[in-house]
Write a protein that holds these residues in place. Structure first.
Motif, PDB file in Angstrom:
ATOM      1  N   GLY A 124       4.751  26.630  33.681  1.00  0.00           N
ATOM      2  CA  GLY A 124       5.157  27.358  32.413  1.00  0.00           C
ATOM      3  C   GLY A 124       3.883  27.945  31.604  1.00  0.00           C
ATOM      4  N   GLU A 125       2.904  27.807  32.461  1.00  0.00           N
ATOM      5  CA  GLU A 125       1.553  28.372  31.669  1.00  0.00           C
ATOM      6  C   GLU A 125       0.587  28.592  32.926  1.00  0.00           C
ATOM      7  N   THR A 126      -0.462  29.545  32.418  1.00  0.00           N
ATOM      8  CA  THR A 126      -1.509  29.850  33.475  1.00  0.00           C
ATOM      9  C   THR A 126      -2.409  28.570  33.704  1.00  0.00           C
ATOM     10  N   PRO A 127      -2.988  28.484  34.663  1.00  0.00           N
ATOM     11  CA  PRO A 127      -3.920  27.512  35.054  1.00  0.00           C
ATOM     12  C   PRO A 127      -5.225  27.405  34.063  1.00  0.00           C
ATOM     13  N   HIS A 128      -5.445  28.608  33.693  1.00  0.00           N
ATOM     14  CA  HIS A 128      -6.607  28.657  32.908  1.00  0.00           C
ATOM     15  C   HIS A 128      -6.183  28.115  31.411  1.00  0.00           C
ATOM     16  N   ARG A 129      -4.901  28.418  30.929  1.00  0.00           N
ATOM     17  CA  ARG A 129      -4.476  27.947  29.686  1.00  0.00           C
ATOM     18  C   ARG A 129      -4.465  26.566  29.759  1.00  0.00           C
ATOM     19  N   TYR A 130      -3.920  25.997  30.964  1.00  0.00           N
ATOM     20  CA  TYR A 130      -3.613  24.374  31.270  1.00  0.00           C
ATOM     21  C   TYR A 130      -5.115  23.604  31.028  1.00  0.00           C
ATOM     22  N   LEU A 131      -6.060  24.053  31.858  1.00  0.00           N
ATOM     23  CA  LEU A 131      -7.267  23.600  31.658  1.00  0.00           C
ATOM     24  C   LEU A 131      -7.870  23.628  30.250  1.00  0.00           C
ATOM     25  N   GLN A 132      -7.982  24.851  29.711  1.00  0.00           N
ATOM     26  CA  GLN A 132      -8.345  24.957  28.102  1.00  0.00           C
ATOM     27  C   GLN A 132      -7.797  23.743  27.603  1.00  0.00           C
ATOM     28  N   ARG A 133      -6.413  23.599  27.485  1.00  0.00           N
ATOM     29  CA  ARG A 133      -5.668  22.554  26.712  1.00  0.00           C
ATOM     30  C   ARG A 133      -6.240  21.199  27.188  1.00  0.00           C
ATOM     31  N   ARG A 134      -6.406  20.945  28.216  1.00  0.00           N
ATOM     32  CA  ARG A 134      -6.982  19.528  28.910  1.00  0.00           C
ATOM     33  C   ARG A 134      -8.168  19.430  28.159  1.00  0.00           C
ATOM     34  N   ARG A 135      -9.094  20.325  28.220  1.00  0.00           N
ATOM     35  CA  ARG A 135     -10.339  20.320  27.858  1.00  0.00           C
ATOM     36  C   ARG A 135     -10.327  20.073  26.109  1.00  0.00           C
ATOM     37  N   VAL A 136      -9.326  20.890  25.572  1.00  0.00           N
ATOM     38  CA  VAL A 136      -9.276  20.456  24.086  1.00  0.00           C
ATOM     39  C   VAL A 136      -8.882  19.319  23.703  1.00  0.00           C
ATOM     40  N   GLU A 137      -7.859  18.450  24.583  1.00  0.00           N
ATOM     41  CA  GLU A 137      -7.251  17.369  24.250  1.00  0.00           C
ATOM     42  C   GLU A 137      -8.706  16.212  24.407  1.00  0.00           C
ATOM     43  N   ARG A 138      -9.504  16.478  25.403  1.00  0.00           N
ATOM     44  CA  ARG A 138     -10.371  15.569  25.859  1.00  0.00           C
ATOM     45  C   ARG A 138     -11.394  15.470  24.465  1.00  0.00           C
ATOM     46  N   SER A 139     -11.728  16.916  24.152  1.00  0.00           N
ATOM     47  CA  SER A 139     -12.636  16.842  22.853  1.00  0.00           C
ATOM     48  C   SER A 139     -12.016  16.306  21.793  1.00  0.00           C
ATOM     49  N   MET A 140     -10.794  16.405  21.710  1.00  0.00           N
ATOM     50  CA  MET A 140     -10.115  15.837  20.298  1.00  0.00           C
ATOM     51  C   MET A 140     -10.130  14.386  20.669  1.00  0.00           C
ATOM     52  N   PHE A 141     -10.006  13.709  21.668  1.00  0.00           N
ATOM     53  CA  PHE A 141     -10.081  12.348  21.875  1.00  0.00           C
ATOM     54  C   PHE A 141     -11.588  11.875  21.558  1.00  0.00           C
ATOM     55  N   LEU A 142     -12.705  12.518  21.895  1.00  0.00           N
ATOM     56  CA  LEU A 142     -14.163  12.220  21.732  1.00  0.00           C
ATOM     57  C   LEU A 142     -14.340  12.552  20.350  1.00  0.00           C
ATOM     58  N   LEU A 143     -13.805  13.355  19.651  1.00  0.00           N
ATOM     59  CA  LEU A 143     -13.979  13.753  18.047  1.00  0.00           C
ATOM     60  C   LEU A 143     -13.536  12.354  17.321  1.00  0.00           C
ATOM     61  N   ARG A 144     -12.176  12.067  17.697  1.00  0.00           N
ATOM     62  CA  ARG A 144     -11.673  10.803  17.011  1.00  0.00           C
ATOM     63  C   ARG A 144     -12.450   9.534  17.330  1.00  0.00           C
ATOM     64  N   GLU A 145     -12.626   9.286  18.713  1.00  0.00           N
ATOM     65  CA  GLU A 145     -12.861   7.894  18.906  1.00  0.00           C
ATOM     66  C   GLU A 145     -14.478   7.519  19.159  1.00  0.00           C
TER      67      GLU A 145
END
Lengths: 143, 144
Positions: free
Chosen positions: B58-79
């Motif tokens: 349901g989404e392109t691989p590029h978008r999937y990867l961007q969202r994974r990277r953003v999720e991991r950055s959110m994790f590091l920003l929080r923790e």
């Protein structure tokens, strides 16, 4: 009020695409043991579990008639192979790093290497069909 | 116990290969993963890979990867208390400009504002669960 409703989880269920391939993986690679294997007519009751532990038994079940029509079975297989079944089980170990290396050498497909997350060490893998499994060594378990 | 019909088998094998490429993004987001690499993992041509991945998830691989990277950055920003620049490179972005723009577009606020407004996730929640559920949703958006 104090009476517990349940006293154990005895069985859980995982959709697999092929019984033999499931056995090669869950028994041959992960090292679980067959708890029950009973075939009659069109169905096979196949369960695996931790060697020496009576429960829980994991039912390895292949979707299809007469439990569901072929179209529904196809949808189930689609979901399994897309990885949409979630984490189907978490297995506990007392040596996550060592187990990770041993299973990797056997060709198990890992989604995450063994990592210390603070609450313990864990890693993630897929069975041959797409189901996700985690292996956890909780901190409290490390002694 | 019945053998799957051949058409269904082909779909299942294709799904499984796409899943393998998606797993590679979840695992290797910090590395410079490009479409040729991912298409190789999925054993298909590049054009076919993008189309099939999108049809499957349901989404392109590029978008999937961007969202994974953003999720991991959110994790590091929080923790963690690593700098925004360090986190940008930690999660696989190669320019701070792209990271900030993509982060703002997906999360709706800047990395700094997100860090100020977010508390760490309680330790009882396993990382694999956070990783799966805290990835900003793409559904309802046209995959890019």
């Amino acid at each position: 009020m104090d009476t517990k409703s349940f006293n154990a989880i005895t069985h859980a269920h995982v959709w697999v695409l092929d019984h033999q391939e499931a056995l090669d993986f869950y028994v041959g690679k992960l090292g679980l043991e067959v708890k029950a294997d009973y075939t009659r007519g069109g169905f096979r009751w196949l369960t695996v579990g931790i060697p020496g532990e009576p429960v829980p038994e994991i039912v390895l079940d292949v979707p299809g008639p007469p439990v569901m029509d072929e179209k529904t079975a196809e949808q189930v297989r689609e979901l399994v192979t897309k990885g949409a079944t979630g984490v189907v089980m978490v297995l506990r170990t007392d040596d996550c790093f060592g187990l990770y290396e041993r299973l990797r050498a056997k060709g198990v497909e890992f989604t995450q290497e063994a990592t210390d997350h603070g609450y313990g060490v864990d890693c993630g893998l897929r069975d041959p069909f797409g189901n996700q499994i985690r292996i956890l060594q909780p901190k409290s378990w490390q002694g | 116990m019945l053998d799957s019909p051949p058409v269904s088998r082909a779909v299942e094998e294709r799904n499984r290969r796409m899943l393998r490429a998606r797993d590679a993004m979840d695992r290797g987001y910090a590395q410079p993963l490009d479409i040729p690499t991912l298409a190789r993992i999925a054993c298909v041509s590049e054009a076919h890979f993008i189309r099939t991945f999108r049809a499957t998830f349901g989404e392109t691989p590029h978008r999937y990867l961007q969202r994974r990277r953003v999720e991991r950055s959110m994790f590091l920003l929080r923790e963690s208390d690593r700098s925004v620049t360090d986190i940008c490179f930690d999660v696989g972005f190669t320019s701070l400009g792209t990271f900030s723009r993509t982060f703002r577009e997906i999360v709706g606020q800047s990395p700094i504002a997100y860090r100020r407004s977010s508390a760490p996730v309680p330790g009882a929640v396993p990382t694999c669960f956070t990783m799966a559920w805290a990835r900003p949703s793409s559904f309802g958006e046209d995959g890019r």
